[in-house]
Design an enzyme around this catalytic site. Structure first.
Site, PDB file in Angstrom:
ATOM      1  N   ASP A   1       0.854  -1.183   0.000  1.00 53.45           N
ATOM      2  CA  ASP A   1       0.000   0.000   0.000  1.00 53.45           C
ATOM      3  C   ASP A   1       0.898   1.244   0.000  1.00 53.45           C
ATOM      4  O   ASP A   1       1.913   1.300   0.681  1.00 53.45           O
ATOM      5  CB  ASP A   1      -0.917  -0.003   1.230  1.00 53.45           C
ATOM      6  CG  ASP A   1      -2.056   0.996   1.085  1.00 53.45           C
ATOM      7  OD1 ASP A   1      -3.211   0.549   0.920  1.00 53.45           O
ATOM      8  OD2 ASP A   1      -1.798   2.225   1.132  1.00 53.45           O
TER       9      ASP A   1
ATOM     10  N   GLU B   1     -12.409   3.279  -1.507  1.00 53.15           N
ATOM     11  CA  GLU B   1     -12.044   4.421  -2.350  1.00 53.15           C
ATOM     12  C   GLU B   1     -11.631   4.020  -3.755  1.00 53.15           C
ATOM     13  O   GLU B   1     -11.793   4.799  -4.685  1.00 53.15           O
ATOM     14  CB  GLU B   1     -10.917   5.215  -1.683  1.00 53.15           C
ATOM     15  CG  GLU B   1     -11.409   5.805  -0.361  1.00 53.15           C
ATOM     16  CD  GLU B   1     -10.585   6.961   0.154  1.00 53.15           C
ATOM     17  OE1 GLU B   1      -9.397   7.015  -0.194  1.00 53.15           O
ATOM     18  OE2 GLU B   1     -11.164   7.782   0.887  1.00 53.15           O
ATOM     19  N   VAL B   2     -11.057   2.831  -3.902  1.00 54.91           N
ATOM     20  CA  VAL B   2     -10.610   2.392  -5.231  1.00 54.91           C
ATOM     21  C   VAL B   2     -11.595   1.333  -5.742  1.00 54.91           C
ATOM     22  O   VAL B   2     -11.815   0.311  -5.075  1.00 54.91           O
ATOM     23  CB  VAL B   2      -9.176   1.828  -5.188  1.00 54.91           C
ATOM     24  CG1 VAL B   2      -8.752   1.328  -6.568  1.00 54.91           C
ATOM     25  CG2 VAL B   2      -8.194   2.878  -4.673  1.00 54.91           C
TER      26      VAL B   2
ATOM     27  N   HIS C   1     -10.002  -5.083  -3.634  1.00 56.51           N
ATOM     28  CA  HIS C   1      -8.689  -5.281  -3.007  1.00 56.51           C
ATOM     29  C   HIS C   1      -8.905  -5.736  -1.582  1.00 56.51           C
ATOM     30  O   HIS C   1      -9.794  -5.248  -0.891  1.00 56.51           O
ATOM     31  CB  HIS C   1      -7.832  -4.015  -3.047  1.00 56.51           C
ATOM     32  CG  HIS C   1      -8.542  -2.771  -2.626  1.00 56.51           C
ATOM     33  ND1 HIS C   1      -9.469  -2.140  -3.441  1.00 56.51           N
ATOM     34  CD2 HIS C   1      -8.490  -2.049  -1.482  1.00 56.51           C
ATOM     35  CE1 HIS C   1      -9.942  -1.075  -2.810  1.00 56.51           C
ATOM     36  NE2 HIS C   1      -9.376  -0.997  -1.622  1.00 56.51           N
TER      37      HIS C   1
ATOM     38  N   HIS D   1      -6.993  -5.802   1.959  1.00 56.78           N
ATOM     39  CA  HIS D   1      -5.863  -5.272   2.724  1.00 56.78           C
ATOM     40  C   HIS D   1      -5.352  -6.384   3.637  1.00 56.78           C
ATOM     41  O   HIS D   1      -6.152  -7.062   4.297  1.00 56.78           O
ATOM     42  CB  HIS D   1      -6.291  -4.115   3.625  1.00 56.78           C
ATOM     43  CG  HIS D   1      -6.814  -2.909   2.914  1.00 56.78           C
ATOM     44  ND1 HIS D   1      -6.083  -1.755   2.750  1.00 56.78           N
ATOM     45  CD2 HIS D   1      -8.019  -2.656   2.347  1.00 56.78           C
ATOM     46  CE1 HIS D   1      -6.812  -0.842   2.114  1.00 56.78           C
ATOM     47  NE2 HIS D   1      -7.994  -1.365   1.856  1.00 56.78           N
TER      48      HIS D   1
HETATM   49  P1  AMP Z   1      -9.881   1.441   0.195  1.00 56.74           P
HETATM   50  O1  AMP Z   1     -10.268   2.591   1.081  1.00 56.74           O
HETATM   51  O2  AMP Z   1     -10.167   0.120   0.830  1.00 56.74           O
HETATM   52  O3  AMP Z   1     -10.445   1.578  -1.194  1.00 56.74           O
HETATM   53  O4  AMP Z   1      -8.293   1.498   0.117  1.00 56.74           O
HETATM   54  C1  AMP Z   1      -7.578   1.970  -0.988  1.00 56.74           C
HETATM   55  C2  AMP Z   1      -6.117   1.833  -0.632  1.00 56.74           C
HETATM   56  O5  AMP Z   1      -5.360   1.972  -1.823  1.00 56.74           O
HETATM   57  C3  AMP Z   1      -5.602   2.876   0.362  1.00 56.74           C
HETATM   58  O6  AMP Z   1      -5.053   2.201   1.496  1.00 56.74           O
HETATM   59  C4  AMP Z   1      -4.530   3.623  -0.437  1.00 56.74           C
HETATM   60  O7  AMP Z   1      -3.438   4.021   0.337  1.00 56.74           O
HETATM   61  C5  AMP Z   1      -4.155   2.595  -1.491  1.00 56.74           C
HETATM   62  N1  AMP Z   1      -3.602   3.134  -2.735  1.00 56.74           N
HETATM   63  C6  AMP Z   1      -4.116   4.109  -3.503  1.00 56.74           C
HETATM   64  N2  AMP Z   1      -3.343   4.318  -4.591  1.00 56.74           N
HETATM   65  C7  AMP Z   1      -2.335   3.417  -4.518  1.00 56.74           C
HETATM   66  C8  AMP Z   1      -1.216   3.115  -5.338  1.00 56.74           C
HETATM   67  N3  AMP Z   1      -0.965   3.779  -6.475  1.00 56.74           N
HETATM   68  N4  AMP Z   1      -0.370   2.129  -4.942  1.00 56.74           N
HETATM   69  C9  AMP Z   1      -0.594   1.455  -3.782  1.00 56.74           C
HETATM   70  N5  AMP Z   1      -1.636   1.690  -2.972  1.00 56.74           N
HETATM   71  C10 AMP Z   1      -2.492   2.651  -3.320  1.00 56.74           C
END
Ligand code: AMP
Length: 125
Positions: A39, A105-106, A110, A112
């Site tokens: 991350d 957010e993404v 994924h 974690h």
């Molecule tokens: P979520 O809130 O579960 O969608 O978590 C998204 C995660 O993606 C967060 O912990 C971010 O820090 C991580 N993240 C976003 N962009 C990147 C990236 N380019 N490379 C690695 N991690 C990322």
């Protein structure tokens, strides 16, 4: 900004770009079904993200549409990464945020993987 987990898959999301090699990541594992990388903003001494290779918005989307092979391959990859990172003996935590209440957010599924210290309460108070 949290996303709507029921939205159609956006092929321009950041993890899709990582899968296509358009932006870099600190890779820890890759196989036919999954990619795992550190991350970018770690919240524990070990904070790895494991993503399926297929185009799935969220855990909900994946569990509804993915094939049995994709699901098995992804779940095995998560376990493999945890073992490879030395997390099994001390223990670790898995987390998949889904939609607005989950804080996702993404918009590419994924998981974690957190470890490296006692992680405290399951939900922040
Ligand atoms: P979520 O809130 O579960 O969608 O978590 C998204 C995660 O993606 C967060 O912990 C971010 O820090 C991580 N993240 C976003 N962009 C990147 C990236 N380019 N490379 C690695 N991690 C990322």
């Amino acid at each position: 900004m949290p996303i709507d987990a029921t939205q159609p898959y956006d092929p321009d999301n950041i993890f899709a770009k990582i899968l296509r090699g358009e932006i870099p990541c600190k890779k820890v594992h890759e196989d036919e079904w999954a990619l795992a990388f550190h991350d970018i903003a770690p919240q524990a001494p070990v904070h790895v993200l494991v993503i399926p290779k297929g185009a799935y918005v969220s855990w909900d989307d994946f569990s509804a549409r993915a094939s049995a092979e994709e699901i098995a391959g992804f779940i095995r990859a998560v376990g493999h990464v945890a073992r490879e990172q030395g997390l099994v003996d001390p223990g670790y935590r898995l987390l998949a945020n889904v939609g607005p209440n989950g804080g996702q957010e993404v918009p590419h599924l994924h998981v974690h993987l957190f470890g490296g210290k006692p992680l405290g309460p399951m939900i922040a108070r």
